[in-house]
Enzyme design. Structure first.
Site, PDB file in Angstrom:
ATOM      1  N   ASP A  16      -0.624   5.556   1.853  1.00 27.88           N
ATOM      2  CA  ASP A  16      -0.146   5.392   0.471  1.00 27.88           C
ATOM      3  C   ASP A  16       0.764   4.189   0.282  1.00 27.88           C
ATOM      4  OD1 ASP A  16      -1.536   7.709  -0.181  1.00 27.88           O
ATOM      5  OD2 ASP A  16       0.195   8.989   0.248  1.00 27.88           O
ATOM      6  N   GLU A  17       0.528   3.156   1.044  1.00 30.74           N
ATOM      7  CA  GLU A  17       1.387   1.959   0.977  1.00 30.74           C
ATOM      8  C   GLU A  17       1.030   1.076  -0.216  1.00 30.74           C
ATOM      9  OE1 GLU A  17      -0.556   2.765   3.565  1.00 30.74           O
ATOM     10  OE2 GLU A  17       0.672   3.033   5.372  1.00 30.74           O
ATOM     11  N   GLY A  18      -0.156   1.322  -0.791  1.00 26.16           N
ATOM     12  CA  GLY A  18      -0.624   0.466  -1.887  1.00 26.16           C
ATOM     13  C   GLY A  18      -1.807  -0.386  -1.455  1.00 26.16           C
ATOM     14  N   LYS A  19      -2.578   0.142  -0.497  1.00 27.04           N
ATOM     15  CA  LYS A  19      -3.737  -0.609   0.022  1.00 27.04           C
ATOM     16  C   LYS A  19      -4.753  -0.885  -1.094  1.00 27.04           C
ATOM     17  CE  LYS A  19      -4.330   2.737   2.942  1.00 27.04           C
ATOM     18  NZ  LYS A  19      -3.092   3.504   2.770  1.00 27.04           N
ATOM     19  N   GLY A  43      -6.684   8.304  -1.005  1.00 21.53           N
ATOM     20  CA  GLY A  43      -6.587   8.167  -2.449  1.00 21.53           C
ATOM     21  C   GLY A  43      -6.023   6.792  -2.712  1.00 21.53           C
ATOM     22  N   HIS A  44      -6.867   5.888  -3.176  1.00 25.43           N
ATOM     23  CA  HIS A  44      -6.442   4.499  -3.391  1.00 25.43           C
ATOM     24  C   HIS A  44      -6.417   4.217  -4.892  1.00 25.43           C
ATOM     25  CE1 HIS A  44      -7.874   3.367   0.950  1.00 25.43           C
ATOM     26  NE2 HIS A  44      -6.943   4.286   0.905  1.00 25.43           N
ATOM     27  N   THR A 131      -5.064  17.194   4.120  1.00 32.12           N
ATOM     28  CA  THR A 131      -5.457  17.129   2.711  1.00 32.12           C
ATOM     29  C   THR A 131      -6.446  18.250   2.380  1.00 32.12           C
ATOM     30  OG1 THR A 131      -7.247  15.606   3.260  1.00 32.12           O
ATOM     31  CG2 THR A 131      -5.144  14.622   2.607  1.00 32.12           C
ATOM     32  N   ARG A 145     -21.305  15.833  18.910  1.00 37.25           N
ATOM     33  CA  ARG A 145     -22.725  15.484  18.760  1.00 37.25           C
ATOM     34  C   ARG A 145     -23.515  16.538  17.998  1.00 37.25           C
ATOM     35  NH1 ARG A 145     -22.407  14.218  24.941  1.00 37.25           N
ATOM     36  NH2 ARG A 145     -21.157  16.082  24.597  1.00 37.25           N
ATOM     37  N   GLN A 226      -5.433   5.546   5.139  1.00 34.01           N
ATOM     38  CA  GLN A 226      -4.280   6.099   5.874  1.00 34.01           C
ATOM     39  C   GLN A 226      -3.390   4.957   6.400  1.00 34.01           C
ATOM     40  OE1 GLN A 226      -7.619   7.707   6.806  1.00 34.01           O
ATOM     41  NE2 GLN A 226      -7.129   8.709   4.894  1.00 34.01           N
ATOM     42  N   GLY A 304      -1.732  15.513  -5.004  1.00 40.08           N
ATOM     43  CA  GLY A 304      -0.649  15.710  -5.974  1.00 40.08           C
ATOM     44  C   GLY A 304       0.648  16.204  -5.332  1.00 40.08           C
ATOM     45  N   LYS A 333       5.931  -2.212  -3.917  1.00 37.73           N
ATOM     46  CA  LYS A 333       6.897  -1.333  -4.586  1.00 37.73           C
ATOM     47  C   LYS A 333       8.339  -1.823  -4.483  1.00 37.73           C
ATOM     48  CE  LYS A 333       5.164   2.797  -5.453  1.00 37.73           C
ATOM     49  NZ  LYS A 333       4.553   4.141  -5.449  1.00 37.73           N
ATOM     50  N   ASP A 335       9.843  -3.290  -6.752  1.00 36.79           N
ATOM     51  CA  ASP A 335      10.444  -2.969  -8.054  1.00 36.79           C
ATOM     52  C   ASP A 335      11.150  -1.608  -8.049  1.00 36.79           C
ATOM     53  OD1 ASP A 335       7.581  -2.268  -7.725  1.00 36.79           O
ATOM     54  OD2 ASP A 335       7.897  -1.124  -9.573  1.00 36.79           O
TER      55      ASP A 335
HETATM   56  P1  GDP Z   1      -2.961   3.595  -1.006  1.00 37.01           P
HETATM   57  O1  GDP Z   1      -3.437   4.929  -0.557  1.00 37.01           O
HETATM   58  O2  GDP Z   1      -2.350   2.805   0.101  1.00 37.01           O
HETATM   59  O3  GDP Z   1      -4.001   2.810  -1.740  1.00 37.01           O
HETATM   60  O4  GDP Z   1      -1.776   3.885  -2.039  1.00 37.01           O
HETATM   61  P2  GDP Z   1      -1.805   4.950  -3.239  1.00 37.01           P
HETATM   62  O5  GDP Z   1      -2.660   4.421  -4.327  1.00 37.01           O
HETATM   63  O6  GDP Z   1      -2.089   6.316  -2.735  1.00 37.01           O
HETATM   64  O7  GDP Z   1      -0.273   4.975  -3.648  1.00 37.01           O
HETATM   65  C1  GDP Z   1       0.387   3.847  -4.075  1.00 37.01           C
HETATM   66  C2  GDP Z   1       0.902   4.100  -5.512  1.00 37.01           C
HETATM   67  O8  GDP Z   1       1.829   3.108  -5.858  1.00 37.01           O
HETATM   68  C3  GDP Z   1      -0.192   4.027  -6.564  1.00 37.01           C
HETATM   69  O9  GDP Z   1       0.121   4.903  -7.614  1.00 37.01           O
HETATM   70  C4  GDP Z   1      -0.115   2.571  -7.036  1.00 37.01           C
HETATM   71  O10 GDP Z   1      -0.583   2.405  -8.376  1.00 37.01           O
HETATM   72  C5  GDP Z   1       1.354   2.334  -6.968  1.00 37.01           C
HETATM   73  N1  GDP Z   1       1.754   0.954  -6.649  1.00 37.01           N
HETATM   74  C6  GDP Z   1       1.165   0.051  -5.834  1.00 37.01           C
HETATM   75  N2  GDP Z   1       1.918  -1.065  -5.728  1.00 37.01           N
HETATM   76  C7  GDP Z   1       3.003  -0.858  -6.506  1.00 37.01           C
HETATM   77  C8  GDP Z   1       4.182  -1.629  -6.791  1.00 37.01           C
HETATM   78  O11 GDP Z   1       4.392  -2.725  -6.303  1.00 37.01           O
HETATM   79  N3  GDP Z   1       5.104  -1.049  -7.611  1.00 37.01           N
HETATM   80  C9  GDP Z   1       4.938   0.173  -8.165  1.00 37.01           C
HETATM   81  N4  GDP Z   1       5.898   0.650  -8.963  1.00 37.01           N
HETATM   82  N5  GDP Z   1       3.849   0.927  -7.919  1.00 37.01           N
HETATM   83  C10 GDP Z   1       2.908   0.418  -7.090  1.00 37.01           C
HETATM   84  P1  IMO Z   2      -4.450   6.915   1.972  1.00 33.90           P
HETATM   85  O1  IMO Z   2      -5.699   6.173   2.399  1.00 33.90           O
HETATM   86  C1  IMO Z   2      -1.235   9.632   3.054  1.00 33.90           C
HETATM   87  C2  IMO Z   2      -2.241  12.765   5.931  1.00 33.90           C
HETATM   88  C3  IMO Z   2      -2.196  14.201   5.449  1.00 33.90           C
HETATM   89  C4  IMO Z   2      -1.800  14.898   6.727  1.00 33.90           C
HETATM   90  C5  IMO Z   2      -2.568  14.120   7.803  1.00 33.90           C
HETATM   91  C6  IMO Z   2      -3.884  14.756   8.214  1.00 33.90           C
HETATM   92  O2  IMO Z   2      -4.419   7.254   0.538  1.00 33.90           O
HETATM   93  O3  IMO Z   2      -3.244   6.177   2.449  1.00 33.90           O
HETATM   94  P2  IMO Z   2      -6.269  14.871   7.051  1.00 33.90           P
HETATM   95  O4  IMO Z   2      -6.685  15.491   5.738  1.00 33.90           O
HETATM   96  O5  IMO Z   2      -6.564  13.413   7.134  1.00 33.90           O
HETATM   97  O6  IMO Z   2      -6.759  15.620   8.238  1.00 33.90           O
HETATM   98  O7  IMO Z   2      -4.660  15.045   7.061  1.00 33.90           O
HETATM   99  O8  IMO Z   2      -2.800  12.831   7.236  1.00 33.90           O
HETATM  100  N1  IMO Z   2      -3.099  11.857   5.147  1.00 33.90           N
HETATM  101  C7  IMO Z   2      -2.641  10.941   4.293  1.00 33.90           C
HETATM  102  N2  IMO Z   2      -1.370  10.671   3.915  1.00 33.90           N
HETATM  103  N3  IMO Z   2      -2.268   8.879   2.609  1.00 33.90           N
HETATM  104  C8  IMO Z   2      -3.524   9.127   3.026  1.00 33.90           C
HETATM  105  O9  IMO Z   2      -4.566   8.310   2.745  1.00 33.90           O
HETATM  106  C9  IMO Z   2      -3.763  10.222   3.868  1.00 33.90           C
HETATM  107  N4  IMO Z   2      -4.868  10.756   4.427  1.00 33.90           N
HETATM  108  C10 IMO Z   2      -4.451  11.745   5.219  1.00 33.90           C
HETATM  109  O10 IMO Z   2      -1.257  14.370   4.425  1.00 33.90           O
HETATM  110  O11 IMO Z   2      -0.437  14.705   6.962  1.00 33.90           O
HETATM  111 MG    MG Z   3      -3.211   6.942  -1.065  1.00 34.98          MG
END
Ligand code: GDP
Ligand code: IMO
Ligand code: MG
Length: 437
Positions: A16-19, A43-44, A131, A145, A226, A304, A333, A335
């Site tokens: 969830d870094e913002g990939k 979830g991107h 998840t 396999r 991830q 969520g 992020k 900001d």
């Molecule tokens: P991902 O899984 O690495 O793609 O990241 P997620 O989409 O799950 O979570 C990142 C969240 O931060 C999303 O809701 C993005 O819309 C939001 N986001 C990404 N970059 C920024 C930023 O620079 N600032 C803010 N406020 N939100 C950001």
């Molecule tokens: P994105 O691509 C954040 C976490 C789950 C749990 C562990 C194992 O959006 O960054 P799993 O369902 O993969 O067996 O769960 O990994 N996890 C994530 N946490 N972002 C994700 O994907 C994740 N995908 C799995 O919360 O701790």
């Molecule tokens: Mg995500």
């Protein structure tokens, strides 16, 4: 082959870094965006203007008309969810006709989700906090396999035969270990028929597709899901996901040689979050953590769930840089930190009385570690409209410079908001050829 043409974009924390945002930003110059691991546990989020897209399987390049998208062999694909995801995108006017699936990708089946949920329940307090999407059991079956692969979706008879081979054992496991009623072959087959019809034609030789394009000089982005600390080998095992999330997996997870990955961009938040269970040294359960969650809207894109929040951790970032071979950072992020009186950054850990710069090899050791913080002045300005590094407040620039130094990797991009446009390209960025002026 021009080696400068491909970039792997990977998460450098716990996901969830913002990939998604970063991939979408770079995708306007990409010919192909290829995922290489994970499935719909990801979830991107991509935002432009009033449009918000939450992608789970589909690469974040899909919003860029003309970009070819590939689900690589390293992924586990839930056909029922993917059909729905494509339908939702099409409903919103997104062209999905350039999406392909590697025949060697494994299918994440209904029974995998049941097994995932049942397994978590059995673990009770020791649950991983998955998840619940069936990811672990799907990868386990691949290694055992007894998986079904995307190529098996190219013929109804073929799929039914494979299912008939596999289902008796799955049913025994479900019924005898997990007290589940199991599945009827005919019913399960029927359930998947519409998905076979929709997805079968998208199945291709992903490796060949990529190599032909790379050889022709096309630009490829490899989209990680991830993050490094969730990697099956290098993460905080067993609180990890079930795939290799690091950059090297972009090669194995797509069937191309590692020489095709010329740059590795680590996406990293200016603070840290984690969803699910497991150790998290800089987690802040006080007001600061709460502020980060509220300001950063830190709730999971897929489930969520509220994300656990804390300060930036240079120890994990250095470790992520090492296991990925990061060549650059995209700091997101920033900001969210505006308005904080002071901002902390962990620079080392204190473990059993000794200070260390290195990430421990086991979670038992990690649990004994407490972060050693450096404190920086905060800034009050709203930076969401800043588009040049030099226009950031001095305190923000100082924080980023310290982060860069502590991690030992150059910052290429800084994100100051969720929107595609809210992105700063740093001076002398090696990603310049990817950025639309
Ligand atoms: P991902 O899984 O690495 O793609 O990241 P997620 O989409 O799950 O979570 C990142 C969240 O931060 C999303 O809701 C993005 O819309 C939001 N986001 C990404 N970059 C920024 C930023 O620079 N600032 C803010 N406020 N939100 C950001
Ligand atoms: P994105 O691509 C954040 C976490 C789950 C749990 C562990 C194992 O959006 O960054 P799993 O369902 O993969 O067996 O769960 O990994 N996890 C994530 N946490 N972002 C994700 O994907 C994740 N995908 C799995 O919360 O701790
Ligand atoms: Mg995500």
């Amino acid at each position: 082959m021009d080696k400068s043409k491909s970039v792997a974009v990977v998460g450098a924390q716990w996901g969830d870094e913002g990939k998604g945002k970063v991939i979408d930003y770079l995708a306007s110059k990409a010919d192909i965006v290829a995922r290489f691991q994970g499935g719909n546990n990801a979830g991107h989020t991509v935002v432009y203007g009033a449009n918000i897209f939450k992608l789970h399987h589909v690469p974040s390049g899909i919003l860029n008309a003309g970009t070819l998208c590939l689900l690589g062999n390293g992924m586990v694909v839930d056909p029922l969810v993917l059909v729905e995801e494509l339908f939702e995108l099409e409903k919103r006017g997104i062209d999905t006709s350039k999406l392909y699936i590697s025949g060697k990708a494994h299918l994440n089946m209904a029974y995998h989700k049941d097994l995932d949920e049942a397994n978590e329940e059995l673990l009770g307090e020791k649950k991983i906090g998955t998840t619940g999407r069936g990811i672990g059991p799907a990868y386990a079956d691949k290694v055992m396999r007894r998986g079904i692969r995307a190529v098996d979706m190219t013929g109804f008879e073929r799929f039914r035969e494979r299912l008939a081979d596999i289902l008796p054992l799955q049913n025994r496991i479900l019924k005898e270990i997990y007290n589940h009623k199991g599945y009827d072959l005919d019913e399960l087959f029927e359930l998947y028929c519409p998905a076979l019809e929709r997805l079968g034609p998208l199945v291709t030789d992903g490796s060949l597709l990529l190599i032909e394009n790379l050889t022709a000089g096309k630009k490829v982005l490899f989209e990680g899901a991830q993050g490094a600390l969730l990697d099956i080998d290098h993460g905080t095992y067993p609180y990890v996901t079930s795939s290799s999330t690091v950059a090297a997996a972009a090669a194995t997870g797509n069937g191309v040689g590692p020489q095709h990955i010329s740059q590795v961009l680590g996406v990293i938040k200016a603070y840290t979050t984690r969803v699910g269970e497991g150790p998290f040294p800089t987690e802040d359960r006080s007001e600061a953590g709460e502020q980060l969650r509220e300001r950063g809207n830190e709730f999971g894109t897929t489930t969520g769930r509220p994300r656990r929040c804390g300060w930036f951790d240079s120890v994990i970032a250095r470790y992520a840089a090492m296991v990925n071979g990061l060549t650059g950072l995209a700091v997101t992020k920033l900001d969210v930190l505006s308005g904080m009186d002071t901002v902390n950054m962990a620079v080392a850990y204190s473990c059993s009385g000794a200070e260390t710069n290195n990430f421990p090899g086991s979670i038992e050791e990690l649990k004994e570690c407490t972060p050693v913080y450096e404190t920086y002045s905060g800034w009050d300005e709203d930076i969401s409209r800043v588009r040049r590094f030099q226009d950031l407040p001095a305190a923000a620039r100082h924080f980023l410079k310290a982060l860069e130094e502590n991690v030992g990797v150059k910052i290429e991009l800084v994100s100051v908001g969720p929107d595609r446009s809210q992105t700063i390209t740093c001076q002398d960025s090696s990603l310049e050829s990817w950025i639309v002026p």
